[in-house]
Design a protein around this motif. Structure first.
Motif, short mmCIF file in Angstrom:
data_model
loop_
_atom_site.label_atom_id
_atom_site.label_comp_id
_atom_site.label_asym_id
_atom_site.label_seq_id
_atom_site.Cartn_x
_atom_site.Cartn_y
_atom_site.Cartn_z
N GLY A 128 0.62 -1.18 -0.10
CA GLY A 128 -0.18 -0.03 0.19
C GLY A 128 0.96 1.18 0.04
O GLY A 128 0.35 2.29 -0.20
N SER B 55 -15.22 1.66 5.97
CA SER B 55 -16.48 1.90 6.67
C SER B 55 -17.19 0.95 6.59
O SER B 55 -17.01 -0.33 6.23
N PHE B 56 -18.07 1.00 7.66
CA PHE B 56 -18.83 -0.15 8.41
C PHE B 56 -19.83 -0.94 7.30
O PHE B 56 -20.28 -1.98 7.10
N HIS B 57 -20.42 0.02 6.27
CA HIS B 57 -21.14 -0.50 5.29
C HIS B 57 -20.84 -1.41 4.42
O HIS B 57 -21.62 -2.40 3.78
N ARG C 158 -8.31 1.04 7.80
CA ARG C 158 -9.77 0.87 8.46
C ARG C 158 -10.57 1.26 7.41
O ARG C 158 -10.21 2.30 6.54
N ASP D 35 -12.93 -0.78 0.13
CA ASP D 35 -13.49 0.45 0.27
C ASP D 35 -13.02 1.21 -0.93
O ASP D 35 -11.91 1.42 -1.43
N SER D 36 -14.01 2.07 -1.61
CA SER D 36 -13.94 2.82 -2.69
C SER D 36 -12.97 3.79 -2.69
O SER D 36 -12.06 4.21 -3.60
N PHE D 37 -12.81 4.21 -1.66
CA PHE D 37 -11.79 5.70 -1.54
C PHE D 37 -10.32 5.16 -1.02
O PHE D 37 -10.11 4.38 -0.66
N ASN D 38 -9.58 6.11 -1.67
CA ASN D 38 -8.15 6.10 -1.47
C ASN D 38 -7.86 6.15 -0.09
O ASN D 38 -8.58 7.28 0.71
N SER D 39 -7.08 5.40 0.69
CA SER D 39 -6.86 5.41 2.04
C SER D 39 -5.69 4.93 2.38
O SER D 39 -5.27 3.97 1.82
N TYR D 40 -4.82 5.41 3.50
CA TYR D 40 -3.79 4.70 4.27
C TYR D 40 -4.08 4.29 5.52
O TYR D 40 -3.23 4.25 6.25
N ALA D 41 -5.32 4.31 5.99
CA ALA D 41 -5.73 4.12 7.39
C ALA D 41 -5.80 2.98 7.86
O ALA D 41 -6.26 2.74 9.17
N THR E 30 -3.42 2.88 -6.80
CA THR E 30 -4.11 3.59 -5.73
C THR E 30 -4.23 2.83 -4.44
O THR E 30 -4.57 1.60 -4.80
N SER E 31 -4.11 3.33 -3.33
CA SER E 31 -4.21 2.46 -2.19
C SER E 31 -5.73 2.46 -1.52
O SER E 31 -6.18 3.68 -1.49
#
Lengths: 416, 99
Positions: free
Chosen positions: A239, A309-311, A307, A299-305, A255-256
């Protein structure tokens, strides 16, 4: 390296198991290495191991910013299979599966490979045609594959719901009997121990902060533990590949994204295979501890977190309950996320770059775990010879310029 | 779950939206003049920023309009959203510090 066997267990039992040696050293970084591998996950450690074993390179360091196998190696759903549609993918994943089959003996470490069979379900006429096509493509590539109709699926996995009145009824499935699961920690630890025995320095808590270059050629890395010189650098940072690429002034098409997984409370053995569904989108297996291990899409969005979303979890559990109504009262115990580096064509990149001596192994997206041995084996060849092996030549960075993409979206059943 | 501020409809749950990836990628003015490397750059190469990132969202279960959001990809903090063609909001002082 102490060879693990029943004799060493017996010998250590005499001393109360208090004298087992450490599995690998924790050396201080040297000032210079022939090859530096950035990233101490399964793929990075496998690369170091095969570099030392197959290519005789011994002056190698693996730099890991955290702890070994603490990233995606520890965050996946441990599924192993090779039933990919396209020739290029089938070849590299099948190489990997063959290495898996001999891995425990090769590295003298129980990776707990369990070839319990992987089902990829079909829920529509389109799915059925696609599945049958993939079975035929797999067989032409010497990858074992079978087509099961709905009754065959029920026989192979008795708890599955094949009711015709389901919103997305099960119409059939592809089956790869050689597919299954393996123990994620063991893979990282086993490769680390075997690589360490061949002289590889594994340096944890050492984050790379810069790539040093001189006239378009790498000369070393800057790290939180000082500068280290290197003739070649292999980046296996999943990532965080784009972060390292930026340090070297190059751009990647990845993309991550977070990829979430979850486990239930432990229950008695109830499912003895792996079930994957790209259409309702969930994959399920049961661990040796009895937990149901589940995952789905990113999850659809870029993230380095690490974690999401719950949905996303809600959606995959909905899919799970449609397939397995029997799980309706099972409680979920833990969820987590890993950061996966996805490629536009859902295929990895194992490639040199415009910077001489800098190589990237990335873009495995949601399907990297199964590829761990094959990825390391091919990348080691690429680093040692300065040219790709025939197996990973199609997975070059230049395919995004030539247009020779290996489009495994959907072809691989989406869910890796 | 993200709470995303649609510039037209206000704050809504993430499930009402679709993600559109990196914002402000301009379509080439003269497509015929691009070589393969430049096409690859336009089509495939992405910033994938760790930290504050300008991205597109579509309110597809709402007003069905595209807009841009500045969001931190490490903390998921949303700094603000703005309509297509508007100037992005100012980044907090700690911008880029989220390594």
């Amino acid at each position: 390296m102490v060879k693990y066997s029943i004799l060493t267990i017996a010998r250590n039992a005499l001393t109360g198991h208090k004298n087992w040696p450490k599995q690998w050293r924790s050396p201080e970084p040297k000032s210079e290495y022939d090859v530096i591998i950035i990233g101490g996950g399964g793929h990075g450690l496998a690369t170091a191991y095969y570099l030392a074993k197959e290519h005789g390179v011994r002056n190698i360091a693996v730099l890991e910013k955290g702890w070994l196998g603490g990233g995606n190696t520890a965050r996946n759903t441990t599924i192993v299979r090779s039933n990919y549609l396209w020739d290029e993918s089938a070849a590299i994943y099948e190489k990997s599966l063959q290495l898996w089959e001999g891995l425990a003996q090769d590295i003298n470490y129980n990776v707990m490979l369990s070839q319990r069979g992987v089902l990829n379900l079909a829920h529509s006429l389109g799915d059925v045609r696609e599945g049958v096509r993939r079975v035929n493509a797999n067989r032409l590539n010497d990858v074992d594959a079978e087509w099961l109709d709905a009754d065959g699926v029920k026989e192979f996995c008795p708890i599955i719901n094949i009711s015709k009145s389901a919103r997305h009824p099960v119409l059939g499935a592809t089956l790869q009997r050689r597919g299954g699961v393996a123990r994620h920690d063991s893979v990282a630890w086993g490769y680390a121990r075997a690589a360490d025995a061949l002289g590889v320095d594994i340096i944890q808590n050492c984050e790379v902060t810069g790539i040093k270059r001189d006239g378009g050629k790498v000369t070393g890395v800057e790290t939180t533990r000082g500068d280290i010189a290197a003739k070649k650098i292999g980046v296996v940072a999943a990532g965080h590949s784009s972060v390292i690429a930026e340090m070297a002034g190059i751009r990647l098409p990845v993309t991550s994204h977070p990829l979430q997984a979850l486990v239930s409370e432990p229950i008695k053995p109830v499912i003895d295979c792996v079930v994957m569904s790209g259409a309702v989108h969930v994959y399920v297996s049961q661990s040796d501890k009895g937990e149901l291990v589940m995952g789905a899409g990113i999850d659809s969005f870029n993230s380095y977190a690490q974690r999401g979303s719950f949905h996303v979890i809600e959606h995959q559990l909905g899919a799970c309950l449609e397939l397995f109504p029997i799980f309706s009262r099972v409680r979920m115990m833990r969820t987590w996320g890993g950061i996966v580096d996805t490629c536009p064509d859902a295929s990895p990149i194992l490639s040199g770059t415009s910077v001489e001596g800098l190589y990237f192994n990335c873009g495995w997206g949601t399907g990297g775990f199964k590829a761990t041995p094959g990825s390391g084996w091919c990348f080691a060849h690429t680093l040692a010879k300065d040219e790709p092996h025939a197996l990973n030549a199609p997975f070059s960075l230049s395919r995004f310029e030539s247009g020779a993409l290996i489009d495994e979206h959907g072809a691989a059943g989406v869910a890796h | 779950m993200l709470n995303i501020d649609c510039p037209w409809c206000g704050k809504r749950h993430e499930t009402e939206f679709r993600y559109g990836g990196e914002a402000h990628i301009a379509r080439p003015e003269d497509p015929a003049a691009l070589d393969d490397t430049e096409w690859a750059e336009f089509l495939f190469m992405r910033k994938n920023t760790k930290g504050y990132f300008a991205e597109r969202w579509l309110h597809n279960n709402g007003c069905r309009r595209w807009f841009n959001v500045i969001r931190n990809t490490v903390t998921h903090e949303i700094v603000g959203s703005y309509k297509m063609g508007e100037t992005p909001p100012k980044l907090p002082k700690s911008a880029g510090g989220a390594k």
